[in-house]
Each structure stands twice: as structure tokens, then as C-alpha cells.
Design an enzyme around this catalytic site. Sequence first.
Site, PDB file in Angstrom:
ATOM      1  N   THR A  56      47.250  45.162  42.256  1.00 40.59           N
ATOM      2  CA  THR A  56      47.096  43.774  42.683  1.00 40.59           C
ATOM      3  C   THR A  56      46.887  42.793  41.537  1.00 40.59           C
ATOM      4  O   THR A  56      46.885  41.588  41.740  1.00 40.59           O
ATOM      5  CB  THR A  56      45.911  43.671  43.673  1.00 40.59           C
ATOM      6  OG1 THR A  56      45.938  42.398  44.319  1.00 40.59           O
ATOM      7  CG2 THR A  56      44.578  43.826  42.951  1.00 40.59           C
ATOM      8  N   TYR A  57      46.707  43.286  40.317  1.00 46.62           N
ATOM      9  CA  TYR A  57      46.487  42.387  39.184  1.00 46.62           C
ATOM     10  C   TYR A  57      47.767  41.618  38.887  1.00 46.62           C
ATOM     11  O   TYR A  57      48.758  42.193  38.444  1.00 46.62           O
ATOM     12  CB  TYR A  57      46.044  43.166  37.945  1.00 46.62           C
ATOM     13  CG  TYR A  57      44.716  43.888  38.084  1.00 46.62           C
ATOM     14  CD1 TYR A  57      43.838  43.613  39.129  1.00 46.62           C
ATOM     15  CD2 TYR A  57      44.331  44.857  37.158  1.00 46.62           C
ATOM     16  CE1 TYR A  57      42.628  44.263  39.242  1.00 46.62           C
ATOM     17  CE2 TYR A  57      43.115  45.511  37.265  1.00 46.62           C
ATOM     18  CZ  TYR A  57      42.270  45.216  38.313  1.00 46.62           C
ATOM     19  OH  TYR A  57      41.071  45.878  38.432  1.00 46.62           O
ATOM     20  N   SER A  58      47.711  40.321  39.124  1.00 46.69           N
ATOM     21  CA  SER A  58      48.889  39.453  38.998  1.00 46.69           C
ATOM     22  C   SER A  58      50.070  40.014  39.784  1.00 46.69           C
ATOM     23  O   SER A  58      51.222  39.957  39.349  1.00 46.69           O
ATOM     24  CB  SER A  58      49.270  39.253  37.517  1.00 46.69           C
ATOM     25  OG  SER A  58      48.300  38.499  36.845  1.00 46.69           O
TER      26      SER A  58
END
Length: 321
Positions: A56-58
Site C-alpha cells: 500500500t505504500y504509494s
Amino acid sequence: MQYVNLGRSGLKVSRICLGCWSFGNSAEWMLEIDRARPIIERAIDLGVTFLDTGNTYSRGRSEEILGEIIKERRNDLIIATKVFSPMGEKPNERGLSRHHIMRQIEGSLKRLGVDCVDLYQIHRWDYETPIEETLHALDDLVTAGKTRYIGASSMDAWRFSKALWTSDRIGLARFVSMQNHYNLCYREEEREMIPLCQEEGIGLIPWSPLASGFLTGKYVRGRTPGSVRYRSDSSLAKRFFKPEDFDVLEEVVEVAKEKSVTGSQIALAWLLHKGVVAPIVGATKLQHIEEAAEALNVRLGSDDIRRLEAPYKLHPIIGYP
């Protein structure tokens, strides 16, 4: 660099883990690939073999950046990523159902450019999916060779105990690590989660070991912060910046001055003295990862630890619902 086993597993990891949340494009303080490359390469040169990211990071960009930079050195590294958070707007694009886990591991492997990750972690507890379903799915990933180990992140200690018990009861792959919220300004994990992990042989790899930069010493009591991180990360001001947090910070700064090191090195050294396997350190500058590596050489005596811990006051639970 020092290397230790991740909990009771046979997996050796560096005692500093490079966190890759800061690599991406979802906030103005984050780094795209051209600025992330020298930091990742410097970390590896310093002996850091453990790198942590999340799908989900960026929205996957962090995994893409990491995969592109490490593709020639993959076999030397321990790569960890996560699953749980929303990756779309549709009902099945979030959580820890078999459906979501099976789809997300394929996406992570593709973005990272690998056939297998070393550590696949559930990012949070899913209150809507039976833990048995989640554990069966994760066990299947281990059997299929898509991850070598599984780990967990912030949750209630009793829920984590239930997950471990369920794995043992059914005979499934067991979590080997806990990525929890733990630092000198937030020590509520010492009440239940950390004793549980110590008893069960679970490796502690805490996130936000520097309290999102608060413990570096760059913030001063009574002065309005002007950093880009403070302006763009609303959770930072909510979690810290209370009078009692500055009490802790000022003791960190004082001990750091006495030892001729930085506040971040004192905060990391404290964690390493508390039985943590590898704090997950985010870096947006070369000096951040260099200071983190040097923290392994900082020695704290019992009096130092007592001074650093004395100002702490009870906090509400933060870091998970």
C-alpha cells in the site's frame, strides 16, 4: 553491521532494517527512484540486508522502486512486504481474505521483480475475516514458495496470541515476527505485546523507532515546527508533541550530548538494548541510514536507560484501531 536470527527462525537479518515507506510519491516529503537509489545502495554498502516495504505504500510504487534498485543484488537481501490495506475501491480489494491475499502477493512479486519474498506480513488485524482463513492462505503461500516466512504487525496482544495458538492447533506456518509501534515516546507495547513475543520467540522489528523523526532532536518545545514532514503528515502532531513527549526528547538530547552522538542514535541504541531484533528505520537522506548503522556502536549503561525511561507517562493506544 551485526546480524541476528529473526525470532526463533533460522533467518539471519541485519540489526538495522531499512524502511521503504518514504520511497514513493504519495506525499511531498517522499522520494522517487532517483533520490531513493543512493540511500538504498548506501544502506546495502553499510551491511544492511533487511529491507521492509508494503503493497500500500504509494499504491505499490515503493515496491517498484525497491525492486528496480535491488534487482542485481536480490540474493544478498532479505525483502519484506505487507498485505491488508486497501488497494482499490472494490469490496474485495482490502483485508486478509484468501481472495485478497492471493491477488496481492502476485502484485507484490511483480512490482518487486522477484519470485519469492522472504517475509510476508499482515499489516493489521482483519476484524471481518476468520483468522483460520488468513492463516490457511498464508500457509499456502509458504508451501508454494511465494514467501519463506510470515510476520504480523500492530494489533491487540490477545489477538496475536490467538493467531499463534491457531497456527499451532491446525499445524500451519507460524508468525516469526511482530512489527509493532515501539519507541521511547510510545512504550505501551511493554505491557502485553512484548512479553508475549519474548515468551513465544517472536522477533521484534518495530516501526517508527524514532517517533516519525520526533526523537531526532530537530523539534523544540514551544516552537512551531516548519518541516515538510510535519506539515504534510497530520498523524505526527497527533501522536507526539505533548509536554511529556518533550520531557523524553530533552533527556534523549542530553544523553546524546554527553556521548557525542545524535539523538536518533540514542533512541535506536535504547531499542537495541531492549531486545529488539531490528528497528525499521526510514531514511530520506544518506546521513539518516549512516547514523542508524553507527547506533550499533553506542553503549548505554543502566543509568542511561533509567534516565531515558524515567520521564515516560501513560499513552492512549495509537498505531492500530
